[in-house]
Enzyme design. Structure first.
Site, short mmCIF file in Angstrom:
data_model
loop_
_atom_site.label_atom_id
_atom_site.label_comp_id
_atom_site.label_asym_id
_atom_site.label_seq_id
_atom_site.Cartn_x
_atom_site.Cartn_y
_atom_site.Cartn_z
N GLU A 290 -17.34 47.21 29.14
CA GLU A 290 -16.89 46.45 27.97
C GLU A 290 -17.91 46.56 26.82
O GLU A 290 -17.55 46.44 25.65
CB GLU A 290 -16.69 44.98 28.37
CG GLU A 290 -15.64 44.28 27.53
CD GLU A 290 -15.21 42.95 28.14
OE1 GLU A 290 -14.61 42.96 29.24
OE2 GLU A 290 -15.47 41.90 27.54
N HIS A 319 -17.50 57.16 53.48
CA HIS A 319 -16.28 57.61 54.16
C HIS A 319 -15.08 57.44 53.25
O HIS A 319 -13.94 57.33 53.72
CB HIS A 319 -16.13 56.84 55.47
CG HIS A 319 -17.30 57.04 56.36
ND1 HIS A 319 -17.36 58.03 57.32
CD2 HIS A 319 -18.51 56.41 56.40
CE1 HIS A 319 -18.53 57.99 57.93
NE2 HIS A 319 -19.26 57.02 57.37
N LYS A 433 -5.81 40.01 24.24
CA LYS A 433 -5.68 38.54 24.27
C LYS A 433 -4.64 38.09 23.25
O LYS A 433 -3.80 37.23 23.52
CB LYS A 433 -7.02 37.87 23.96
CG LYS A 433 -8.04 37.92 25.09
CD LYS A 433 -9.30 37.10 24.72
CE LYS A 433 -10.31 37.07 25.85
NZ LYS A 433 -11.50 36.27 25.56
O1 PA5 Z 1 -17.73 39.62 28.06
C1 PA5 Z 1 -16.85 39.06 27.44
O2 PA5 Z 1 -16.98 38.64 26.29
C2 PA5 Z 1 -15.50 38.82 28.10
O3 PA5 Z 1 -15.41 39.46 29.32
C3 PA5 Z 1 -15.29 37.32 28.30
O4 PA5 Z 1 -16.28 36.83 29.16
C4 PA5 Z 1 -13.90 37.03 28.86
O5 PA5 Z 1 -12.92 37.61 28.05
C5 PA5 Z 1 -13.68 35.53 28.93
O6 PA5 Z 1 -13.88 34.95 27.68
P1 PA5 Z 1 -14.19 33.42 27.52
O7 PA5 Z 1 -15.48 33.13 28.19
O8 PA5 Z 1 -14.25 33.20 26.04
O9 PA5 Z 1 -13.04 32.69 28.15
#
Ligand code: PA5
Length: 459
Positions: A290, A319, A433
């Site tokens: 990400e 494996h 989202k």
């Molecule tokens: O790293 C990130 O920003 C995302 O993976 C968030 O942690 C995830 O989308 C959840 O978001 P939030 O903590 O605002 O609910």
């Protein structure tokens, strides 16, 4: 913790594949610019996660909560997703006994069980709520934004379940970890007087496991969070070094970037030889993916950058995937995670009556075998010209895990500079989202194109 990187270099492989040593020298020369960029961005408030290595006040606050209120519960239920869930799960697996939730009270030293609901699969949610006694649960709702559809849906379901069982006492079983000011959870907490902890605004979700996001659940199940943060501070101290070869997190990032962009290693595998680090590999997968998978670079140019992280576990996946790693395309850099002292070992009884290939196991331990499997796999990969490296942990204690977690976060911050992308945003996730809310009919949100708009491409 040691980072052994020799087998990324051509002269330690087959002489043909891998990074030529002169590339390492070039990386070391360029590192000054990267370190300067990180320092400048830190000063500008972008690299807030460095601050998680020094947070005495937060540790005191969380420890007091865990030792007081926390002791009244025998189950902690964490609601969250992505960076608000994966780190907590990784800490639980690494630092608590395997199958924690199956142990009796004594086995858990009277600390609560911990369940992380990181999805909205109705079958998992329903099963968890059947298993847990609402009278004995503390529900920790974790969302930095306070507005993630999955987490809020989980909250609504769990809130109804608590209300039904506890009536007016339900809110006493809740603690929210969220932004100090913004978002729906913050507003709700203020309106209902629900206990809260803050996610520091300058720390992104996937960099937040060492903030109250991961520290509260960790403290509740008896993990030494002070030692965890001390380990993180060790990693930060090493990252102050301006010599690339003395700065392991920076070196990990530089070598992975060079392997990807210069010799085609687009897949970055993390392979712990420890079941207890399996969830940590999944946490790393999200952090690396990400943070580095981006359409545009810092200058706004379309680059579609980003390596693909892969999580694997030794010896199990020898494996499963290792055949591909050893003989498939030269498109991977594999990092092993080893643990010198896992804290427990099991002797293998003498293999009487067996031929030598089995008899050699007798009198050894399972730990010896696991280590031999790692050594053999790393050597076989090298012999076949496959780049690999090792992060060697001394043990599975909280300081070692804190150092490892911070090491990966630092490496991700450095990798953002090498790739020229912003490692702290996630516009692709945000698009998903928004379209999810559109699909649910939220006013002002565009709905996604229906996948069944045409039947021409349905088999
Ligand atoms: O790293 C990130 O920003 C995302 O993976 C968030 O942690 C995830 O989308 C959840 O978001 P939030 O903590 O605002 O609910």
């Amino acid at each position: 913790m040691k980072f052994q990187y020799g087998r990324i270099l051509q002269d330690r492989l087959d002489g043909e594949h891998g990074l030529p040593r002169r590339r390492l020298d070039e990386l070391a020369r360029r590192f000054g610019e990267v370190q300067a960029e990180v320092r400048q961005r830190r000063a500008g408030g972008e690299y807030g996660f460095y601050g998680l290595a020094a947070q005495d006040r937060t540790i005191r606050q969380i420890s007091a909560f865990a030792e007081g209120v926390g002791q009244a519960y025998d189950h902690v239920l964490v609601l969250g997703i992505g960076g608000s869930a994966l780190g907590t799960r990784a800490l639980l697996s690494a630092l608590r006994a395997p199958a924690w939730n199956e142990l009796d009270d004594e086995g858990r030293e009277f600390f609560p069980r911990l369940t992380v609901l990181d999805n909205v699969d109705p079958t998992s949610v329903a099963a968890a709520l059947r298993r847990i006694d609402p009278r004995r649960v503390l529900v920790n709702v974790v969302s930095k934004s306070g507005g993630t559809a999955e987490t809020l849906a989980q909250y609504l379901v769990v809130r109804r379940w608590l209300d039904d069982a506890l009536g007016g006492a339900a809110s006493r079983h809740l603690v929210f970890t969220t932004d100090p000011v913004k978002g729906a959870l913050r507003a709700l907490a203020t309106a209902e007087g629900i206990a809260t902890l803050e996610v520091p605004p300058d720390v992104g979700g996937r960099f937040s496991v060492l903030s109250p996001v991961g520290l509260l659940p960790a403290a509740l199940v008896g993990i030494d969070i002070e030692a965890l943060v001390e380990g993180a501070a060790r990693a930060v101290a090493r990252a102050e070094d301006d010599d690339l070869l003395q700065n392991p997190a920076a070196l990990f990032a530089a070598l992975h970037w060079a392997a990807d962009t210069q010799v085609g290693a687009r897949l970055h595998v993390l392979m712990p030889y420890s079941d207890r680090l399996r969830d940590l590999a999944e946490w790393f997968r999200q952090l690396w993916a990400e943070s580095l998978g981006k359409r545009v670079d810092r200058g706004g140019n379309v680059v579609h950058a980003g390596p693909t992280p892969v999580a694997s576990v030794g010896a199990t996946d020898q494996h499963s995937q290792v055949q591909l790693f050893i003989e498939g395309p030269f498109d991977k850099l594999i990092t092993f995670l080893t643990v010198a002292d896992p804290g427990e070992d099991v002797s293998i009884p003498p293999a009487e009556g067996f031929a030598d290939e089995i008899a050699c196991l007798g009198g050894r331990t399972l730990g010896d075998l696991l280590h031999a499997e790692y050594e053999a796999t790393a050597a076989a990969l090298a012999r076949m010209g496959r780049m690999n490296a090792t992060l060697a942990l001394p043990d599975l204690g909280p300081a070692a895990i804190g150092e490892l977690v911070m090491f990966f976060q630092l490496a991700t911050g450095y990798a953002g500079c090498w790739y020229g992308v912003n490692p702290f945003d996630q516009p692709g996730v945000e698009l998903g989202k928004r379209l999810t809310f559109g699909a649910l009919g939220r006013t002002g949100y565009e709905a996604p194109e229906a996948s069944a708009a045409t039947d021409a491409d349905i088999a």
